[in-house]
Design an enzyme around this catalytic site. Structure first.
Site, PDB file in Angstrom:
ATOM      1  N   HIS A 161       0.822  -1.208   0.000  1.00 42.33           N
ATOM      2  CA  HIS A 161       0.000   0.000   0.000  1.00 42.33           C
ATOM      3  C   HIS A 161       0.863   1.269   0.000  1.00 42.33           C
ATOM      4  CE1 HIS A 161      -3.455  -2.580   0.962  1.00 42.33           C
ATOM      5  NE2 HIS A 161      -2.652  -3.149   1.854  1.00 42.33           N
ATOM      6  N   SER A 282      15.901  20.557 -16.909  1.00 43.52           N
ATOM      7  CA  SER A 282      14.771  21.459 -17.093  1.00 43.52           C
ATOM      8  C   SER A 282      15.229  22.691 -17.851  1.00 43.52           C
ATOM      9  CB  SER A 282      14.193  21.869 -15.738  1.00 43.52           C
ATOM     10  OG  SER A 282      13.324  22.979 -15.875  1.00 43.52           O
ATOM     11  N   LYS A 288      17.360  20.774 -11.793  1.00 47.24           N
ATOM     12  CA  LYS A 288      16.596  19.551 -12.033  1.00 47.24           C
ATOM     13  C   LYS A 288      17.406  18.473 -12.760  1.00 47.24           C
ATOM     14  CE  LYS A 288      12.895  18.884 -11.236  1.00 47.24           C
ATOM     15  NZ  LYS A 288      11.718  19.202 -12.070  1.00 47.24           N
ATOM     16  N   GLU A 295      10.271   7.676 -16.894  1.00 49.28           N
ATOM     17  CA  GLU A 295       8.900   8.142 -17.093  1.00 49.28           C
ATOM     18  C   GLU A 295       8.360   7.695 -18.452  1.00 49.28           C
ATOM     19  OE1 GLU A 295       9.212  12.168 -14.322  1.00 49.28           O
ATOM     20  OE2 GLU A 295       9.362  12.340 -16.493  1.00 49.28           O
TER      21      GLU A 295
END
Length: 468
Positions: A161, A282, A288, A295
């Protein structure tokens, strides 16, 4: 006479030319040209069989085989002209063959139809694609196993969970993915058996009155079996559906892996640093380092699942036998294989190059009371019923939470105040390291069990690589 280059192979019964808009709408050469090698391979095998049964002479077979190999080289070297009006790769190759050798080339299509020709080329293409995916999966397994020895001393919090649950060794985690990908490989291998069935010789749908030998064709092409029903051959695409399902399963496993590593690479988790060559920055935020490859691995899973859905809907209402709808099966299955192969090819170096943030993991390992289950099982071994032991440990965890300390920091008096079954031995199971060491069952995260599994996987991979 055969139709000219700009006419259709089926134009004899027609009195009007095909509308150019229809040609553009119905063409498949823009995507099925990648079947050229499989189509040529199947055509040479078909011609060899025709020579075996004396429908072709040996010289005619040799002319056809030589010309087809020339066409193969022309396509590979980008010296081959593709035309919309020739519809698909099969008609392109046949017309090129006839241009080279004339009437002998016109004999190649004897005892076959584009229906069984197409399905045979697609089976050959998928068979090779399955083998490529299997090699990629083995490489991913090898990458995970390759981390196991170096990461053996790292204990990670296991989650259910997305809440901290129990501690596990890092290599236990790596091998969990090896197991998943092994099942994927087994599904692919089983699927390959049903892909590897010869359809050629079924012709349009009813077979042929000519004395062909499909056993010979199967032998030449390396097919393990021959389709037994000619009507089934031209209408069947369940081997495409099954392949797409297997690919969707692989993509789902890769997506789960990517999701976890994306989480682990955040400042909130700080468990793992992906290799920078597999990250991007970025355009506005200089600090970043984004896990874009991970992804996209997660994102591209949607395409693979979508391709399976497309194929299911495409075939859901088709009557026997061939219907032109089936032309549309190529794009989704090509894309599914391409996408999964691209994902897997990036996964191996990404896995190998990632760095575990050992100090960050260790400094927070005792958060979340990962040793609570080990404490409960300590009580079970002393005769306390599981449900009772669960309640006792729950009270101890609540006490520790109130004091903001780990269970191991509670004094013996607190343990004994709750139940007299506790003695000093309780501290041997408290703490993440002790909880891991207390494991005993086969397949668990017990260090001895994990070591055995690492050895099993090393031997398995070594055998497979030796076998080629």
């Amino acid at each position: 006479m055969l139709p000219t280059k700009t006419e259709k192979a089926w134009s004899g019964v027609f009195t009007e030319k095909t509308d150019r808009r229809v040609e553009l709408f119905t063409e498949s050469i823009s995507f099925d040209r990648r079947l050229y090698e499989a189509d040529i391979l199947a055509s040479i095998a078909h011609a060899q069989m025709l020579a075996d049964v004396r429908i072709l002479t040996t010289d005619e077979f040799q002319q056809i085989a030589d010309a087809l190999n020339d066409i193969r080289r022309e396509i590979e070297n980008a010296h081959f002209e593709f035309k919309i009006e020739l519809e698909d790769i099969h008609m392109h190759i046949e017309h090129a063959l006839i241009e080279k050798i004339g009437d002998v080339g016109r004999k190649l299509h004897t005892a076959r139809s584009r229906n069984d020709q197409t399905v045979t080329a697609l089976r050959l293409w998928i068979r090779d694609a399955i083998d490529r995916i299997d090699r990629c999966l083995l490489a991913v397994q090898t990458a995970f196993v390759g981390r196991c020895d170096a990461d053996f001393d790292v204990i990670l919090p296991g989650y259910t969970h997305l809440q901290r649950a129990q501690p596990v060794l890092a290599p236990h985690y790596w091998l969990a993915y090896c197991e998943k990908f092994q099942r994927d490989r087994e599904r692919l291998g089983d699927c390959r058996k049903r892909v590897n069935i010869l359809g050629l010789g079924a012709a349009a749908l009813a077979g042929t009155s000519l004395p062909i030998d499909r056993t010979k064709t199967a032998e030449y092409l390396g097919f393990e079996d021959i389709a037994a029903n000619s009507l089934d051959v031209s209408s069947d695409r369940d081997f495409v559906l099954e392949s797409a399902f297997c690919l969707a399963g692989i993509a789902l496993h890769m997506s789960t892996f990517a999701e976890e590593w994306i989480l682990w690479s955040t400042a909130e988790f700080n468990f793992l640093r992906p290799p920078q060559p597999f990250c991007t920055g970025s355009s506005i935020m200089p600090q970043k380092v984004n896990p874009d490859v991970l992804e996209l691995i997660r994102g591209k899973t949607a395409r693979v699942i979508g391709n399976l859905q497309t194929l299911l809907v495409l075939t859901k209402g088709l009557p026997l036998a061939y219907n032109r709808d089936l032309q549309e099966d190529k794009l989704p299955i090509f894309d599914a294989f391409d996408t999964v192969e691209a994902v897997l090819s990036l996964a191996s170096p990404l896995i190998e190059g990632a760095v575990l943030q050992r100090e960050s993991i260790r400094s927070r390992l005792e958060l979340g009371y990962l040793d609570a289950t080990a404490l409960m099982e300590y009580l079970i071994q002393r005769g306390i019923p599981q449900r009772s032991a669960h309640g006792i440990v729950g009270r101890l965890v609540r006490l520790a939470m109130e004091r903001a300390v780990p269970l191991a920091s509670l004094p013996m008096s607190d343990f004994q105040a709750i139940h007299d079954a506790f003695d000093m031995g309780v501290f041997s199971v408290l703490g993440a390291s002790n909880a891991v060491a207390a494991m005993q069952s086969y397949g668990s995260t017990a260090p001895s069990e994990v070591r055995k599994q690492i050895d099993v996987w090393k031997a398995k991979i070594e055998r497979e690589r030796a076998a080629g």
